[in-house]
Scaffold this active site. Structure first.
Site, mmCIF file in Angstrom:
data_model
loop_
_atom_site.group_PDB
_atom_site.id
_atom_site.type_symbol
_atom_site.label_atom_id
_atom_site.label_comp_id
_atom_site.label_asym_id
_atom_site.label_seq_id
_atom_site.Cartn_x
_atom_site.Cartn_y
_atom_site.Cartn_z
ATOM 1 N N LEU A 48 8.643 -5.334 3.290
ATOM 2 C CA LEU A 48 8.588 -4.086 3.667
ATOM 3 C C LEU A 48 8.103 -3.083 2.739
ATOM 4 C CD1 LEU A 48 9.358 -2.667 6.507
ATOM 5 C CD2 LEU A 48 11.643 -2.449 5.688
ATOM 6 N N ASP A 49 6.943 -2.549 2.983
ATOM 7 C CA ASP A 49 6.170 -1.555 2.159
ATOM 8 C C ASP A 49 7.292 -0.468 1.666
ATOM 9 O OD1 ASP A 49 3.965 -2.629 2.367
ATOM 10 O OD2 ASP A 49 3.337 -1.372 4.133
ATOM 11 N N PRO A 50 7.115 -0.213 0.416
ATOM 12 C CA PRO A 50 7.953 0.812 -0.038
ATOM 13 C C PRO A 50 8.162 2.282 0.795
ATOM 14 C CG PRO A 50 6.718 0.171 -1.899
ATOM 15 C CD PRO A 50 6.414 -0.590 -0.652
ATOM 16 N N LEU A 51 7.104 2.640 1.532
ATOM 17 C CA LEU A 51 6.732 3.734 2.223
ATOM 18 C C LEU A 51 7.783 3.647 3.576
ATOM 19 C CD1 LEU A 51 5.439 6.468 3.137
ATOM 20 C CD2 LEU A 51 3.717 5.098 4.473
ATOM 21 N N ALA A 52 7.900 2.260 3.865
ATOM 22 C CA ALA A 52 8.729 2.038 5.212
ATOM 23 C C ALA A 52 10.208 2.068 4.868
ATOM 24 C CB ALA A 52 8.321 0.785 5.727
#
EC number: 5.4.99.25
Length: 324
Positions: A48-52
Site C-alpha cells: 500500500l503506497d505511503p500516500l494511501a
C-alpha cells in the site's frame, strides 16, 4: 556444519489487519507490527503506497504461508481524483506534467464508468514496483528514465461515484482484482475526459476475505502493548524483570485460517489431526465431506492444521501448520 541460530521473538501466528496511516510505508508498517508483537516472522499481503491509508493485512509467524491466498483476493478502494493536472507519479507526490482548464460534469464522468468495468487494459505508473529488466520501475523513474511498461489486463468488478464535492474533485469506490493500479485508473479517466487527473486521496477498505470491521489502528495496538522491562542507566534490564503480558494484544490477532475462506474447510478428529501432523493422508468422514478438491484445508478444534488436496475422499497434506 554451522548451527542455525535461534529465532528471536515469540512464535505467534495469525493476521493483524492493520489500518495503515498515511505517510507510513508498507515495509515500515510490517517492521512496526513485528516489533509490537515481538513476533519471529512477519510479512504483508500487498503493498500500500505511503500516500494511501487503510487496510494492510500483515501475517505473523505461520500465517506468512497463507499470504498468496490473501494477495489474490478482491480489493476495495475509496479514492479521490483531482481533475486538471496529470502528475509524474499519478498522485499528489509527483510534479505536474500536463494541465487543463476543463472540468468534467458528473454526467460525463458517469458516462465513462462502463468503459472501466470488467476486464480492462492498463499501463502501471512509471513510479511503481513493476520490475523492468530486473530493476524496479520507480528506481529507474527516480533516475530520470522513462521506461516502457507493458500493458496488463486487470478486472474491475465495480466502479462508482460516491461523492462530487466540487468541480475539481470526484470521489469513487472501486472493487478490483489483484494487480490493479488505482493511480492508472485516475490517469486514464482524466485523459479520456480530456481534462487530466491524479489521485489526491486513496484508502483501501477491503482485501478479501477481510473487511473494514477487522481493521485495527496503531493507537489501538499501542494502547494494549505490554511495556518493555525497565533498564538502568547503563541500559541493562533491572532484575527481576516482570513478565510481559501479551494477552490483550494477542486478542487482536485473527486466526491464520481466516485467510483461506476461499477453500473447502473440513474439521478433523484428534486422531485424524495427529496423522496429518505427521504428513500422512486421512480419509474424510461425514455426509458433507468433499470427495474431490484441487485445494482444501483441514482444521482441528477450530484452528487451521494443513493445506492440501482431496482425492477419492482422502485428504493429502501439502503444507502442515505447527500451530494447529
Amino acid at each position: 556444519m554451522a548451527r542455525r541460530g535461534k529465532k528471536k521473538g515469540r512464535p505467534i501466528s495469525g493476521w493483524v489487519i492493520f489500518d495503515k496511516p498515511k505517510g507510513m510505508g508498507s515495509t515500515e508498517a510490517v517492521s512496526k507490527i513485528k516489533w509490537l508483537f515481538s513476533a519471529e516472522k512477519a510479512g504483508h499481503a500487498g503493498t500500500l503506497d505511503p500516500l494511501a491509508s487503510g487496510m494492510l493485512p500483515i501475517a505473523l509467524g505461520e500465517a506468512t504461508k497463507t499470504v498468496p491466498y490473501v494477495m489474490d483476493g478482491t480489493k476495495v478502494y475509496r479514492f479521490t481524483v483531482t481533475w486538471g493536472e496529470e502528475r509524474s507519479t499519478d498522485d499528489l507526490e509527483g510534479q505536474p506534467t500536463k494541465t487543463s482548464d476543463k472540468r468534467p460534469s458528473r454526467e460525463e464522468v458517469e458516462a465513462l464508468l462502463p468503459d472501466y468495468t470488467g476486464v480492462i487494459s492498463q499501463v502501471p505508473p512509471q513510479f511503481s514496483a513493476i520490475k523492468i529488466d530486473g530493476e524496479r520501475a520507480y528506481d529507474l523513474a527516480r533516475e530520470g528514465e522513462t521506461v516502457e511498461i507493458p500493458t496488463r489486463e486487470v478486472e474491475i468488478d465495480r466502479l462508482e461515484i460516491v461523492g462530487f464535492p466540487d468541480a475539481d474533485r470526484t470521489e469513487f469506490e472501486v472493487e478490483c482484482s489483484k494487480g490493479t493500479y488505482v493511480r492508472s485508473l485516475a490517469r486514464d479517466m482524466g485523459r479520456d475526459l480530456g481534462c487530466y487527473g491524479h489521485i489526491s486521496d486513496l484508502r483501501r477498505v477491503e482485501v478479501a476475505p477481510f473487511t473494514d470491521e477487522d481493521m485495527v489502528t496503531l493507537a489501538k495496538l499501542e494502547a494494549v502493548w505490554p511495556p518493555l522491562p525497565p533498564k538502568d542507566e547503563d541500559g541493562n534490564v533491572i532484575e527481576p524483570a516482570p513478565r510481559r503480558d501479551f494477552s490483550a494484544l494477542d486478542a487482536l490477532v485473527i486466526d491464520t485460517g481466516a485467510a483461506l475462506d476461499c477453500l473447502p474447510q473440513v474439521p478433523l478428529s484428534d486422531d485424524q489431526a495427529q496423522r496429518v501432523r505427521l504428513g500422512n493422508p486421512v480419509i474424510l468422514r461425514g455426509r458433507d465431506a468433499p470427495l474431490e478438491a484441487d485445494e482444501a484445508c483441514v482444521t482441528t478444534r477450530g484452528k487451521l492444521l494443513a493445506i492440501g488436496y482431496i482425492e477419492h475422499g482422502q485428504f493429502k497434506p501439502k503444507r502442515v501448520f505447527t500451530a494447529g
